[in-house]
Design an enzyme around this catalytic site. Structure first.
Site, short mmCIF file in Angstrom:
data_model
loop_
_atom_site.label_atom_id
_atom_site.label_comp_id
_atom_site.label_asym_id
_atom_site.label_seq_id
_atom_site.Cartn_x
_atom_site.Cartn_y
_atom_site.Cartn_z
N ASP A 168 38.52 39.77 46.17
CA ASP A 168 37.56 38.94 45.45
C ASP A 168 37.90 38.96 43.96
O ASP A 168 38.91 39.54 43.54
CB ASP A 168 36.13 39.39 45.74
CG ASP A 168 35.80 40.78 45.19
OD1 ASP A 168 36.74 41.52 44.84
OD2 ASP A 168 34.60 41.12 45.11
N SER A 209 32.36 38.99 39.24
CA SER A 209 32.93 39.06 40.58
C SER A 209 33.41 37.69 41.06
O SER A 209 34.35 37.14 40.50
CB SER A 209 31.92 39.68 41.55
OG SER A 209 32.50 39.87 42.81
#
Length: 455
Positions: A244, A100
């Protein structure tokens, strides 16, 4: 590899750690074998982000699965929600290689069962860890007599078409949108998803680069939104979107460059999803989302259901209650029509459709969904989490004008304010979120509680 204790890298929801210090391709291969044994899969789908270590780790996992006789479909570079799409559409358990927004030296695996159902600590992840630990000590299991196949498949255009089928964008007015992909997977997915829409796209940091040369790909930190905010103003754009690293979360800024609260986005999308479902349905929100969310859901005929913080709780409650939509204040948005999985991209399309379907600016559109003043999450380091919570409970417990509940930490609710204090699972922290009808009340409540916590 170190001694066979993987507790440092196998977290509550996923695998995450530094490569190659904490894990490497040899361990990824064992994870692949363990994953197919625990899920009892005969075929799986695997995808990865743009980090330098991702292709090798992903391929090693595929090898480990194929050695157990399981057929593997590799979809290559993708966002996390694109992997969930593939798991849902193909009906296969899946594994996504991403860390992530973590720094470049990290990598991880998000795993799911067929139909994008989560694999977490209580739903298979601890068994996967135990198998991998055992095999590290004793050696890998014997390969199957007939190994599985490894084939590749392109899913980006199907993923984009599926998202576009869930939001009507046919009649929106032309919009200028700045997108900051943070050198993450949004740079890969956005051009295909937005193709053919009446949008002037201003791309920022679309080059896939897992070293994140421009800023960390974590829009939750205000520092990482600054470039987008400046660009939206400079371009006189209608809005800005920030994704993100693995592009499953989406943050929105309005035409003035001001961040739009993820709670306001939750409320806006909830209204649209309720309208799609005939003005009926359950909407999930975690307990630190704004009080605006349950109010708006009720006003639009829906039933709000409050959950603990964390995507495994939201996904479990989505499945249990048959909810049509769920939102978290961290900008994760979950959709029944997307296998109860989270997709920031679908939330972004809803925002574009809502904005483009009327003539006003985004700031006035979201005003109605932003009725309270929030503190944001404030972390305090404490020696004893439970003792601090007990002190807060003692301070408010005998007041006749408040209610207390223990769904996740302690929530105290007054007539026009509330706060929640919950312990971190991983650090000696208490996290405070406070909200009130006006700034003065919020400040007073926030400071009162912080004084107790930090005494």
């Amino acid at each position: 590899m170190a001694a066979a204790d993987l507790s440092q890298i196998v977290k509550a929801y996923d695998v995450r750690g530094v490569v190659p210090d904490q894990w490497d391709e040899a361990l990824a291969e064992l994870f692949g074998a363990a994953f197919v044994q625990v899920t009892e899969a005969t075929a799986i789908v695997v995808g990865h982000d743009m980090r330098p270590s991702s292709p090798g780790l992903s391929r090693a996992f595929a090898r480990g699965a194929a050695a157990r006789g399981v057929d593997v479909t590799e979809i290559g570079l993708c966002s996390t929600d694109q992997l969930y799409y593939a798991s849902g559409a193909l009906g296969l358990p899946g594994a996504m290689f991403t860390a992530s927004h973590n720094p470049a030296q990290y990598n991880g695996i998000k795993m799911c069962r067929a139909g994008a159902a989560p694999v977490g600590q209580d739903t298979g992840l601890s068994e996967i860890r135990e198998l991998a630990e055992r095999w590290l000590q004793e050696g890998a299991p014997e390969p199957a007599a007939t190994p599985g196949t490894i084939t590749t498949r392109e899913t980006l255009s199907d993923y984009a078409a599926h998202l576009r089928s869930l939001v009507d964008l046919t009649s929106i007015r032309p919009l200028k949108v700045v997108v900051d992909a943070g050198n993450g997977m949004g740079g890969h997915t956005v051009p295909t998803v937005f193709e053919g829409l009446p949008l002037t796209l201003v791309p920022m940091y679309f080059e896939l680069d897992g070293t994140f040369p421009n800023h960390e790909a974590n829009p939750l930190d205000p520092a990482n939104l600054v470039d987008l905010q400046q660009r939206v103003r400079a371009e006189s754009a209608d809005l800005g979107l920030a994704f993100d690293g693995d592009a499953d979360r989406c943050f929105v800024v309005d035409e003035n460059g001001d961040p739009v609260s993820p709670s306001a986005i939750t409320a806006l999308v909830a209204v649209r999803e309720l309208a799609r479902n005939g003005g009926k349905g359950t909407v999930i929100h975690n307990l630190i989302t704004s009080r605006t969310v349950p109010e708006v859901v009720r006003e639009n005929g829906g039933t709000p259901v409050r959950t603990r913080v964390g995507h495994s709780f939201i996904k479990a409650e989505m499945a249990r209650s048959g909810a049509i939509f769920g939102g978290e204040h961290s900008a994760h948005f979950y959709f029944k029509d997307f296998w109860n999985a989270d997709t920031g991209m679908l939330a972004a399309l809803h925002v574009l459709a809502a904005l483009g379907g009327q003539s006003g600016p985004l700031s006035s559109l979201v005003d109605q969904y932003d009725r309270y003043v929030g503190s944001g999450e404030i972390n305090s380091t404490v020696a004893d989490q439970q003792a601090s919570l007990a002190e807060i409970r003692a301070a408010y417990g005998d007041r006749g004008d408040v209610t207390l509940d223990d769904l996740d930490g302690l929530t105290v609710t007054g007539a026009d304010w509330w706060f929640n204090v919950r312990p971190s699972n991983t650090e000696p922290l208490l996290r405070l979120n406070a909200e009130a009808r006006d700034e003065a009340t919020m400040t007073k409540v926030r400071d009162e509680v912080l004084a107790i916590i930090r005494a």
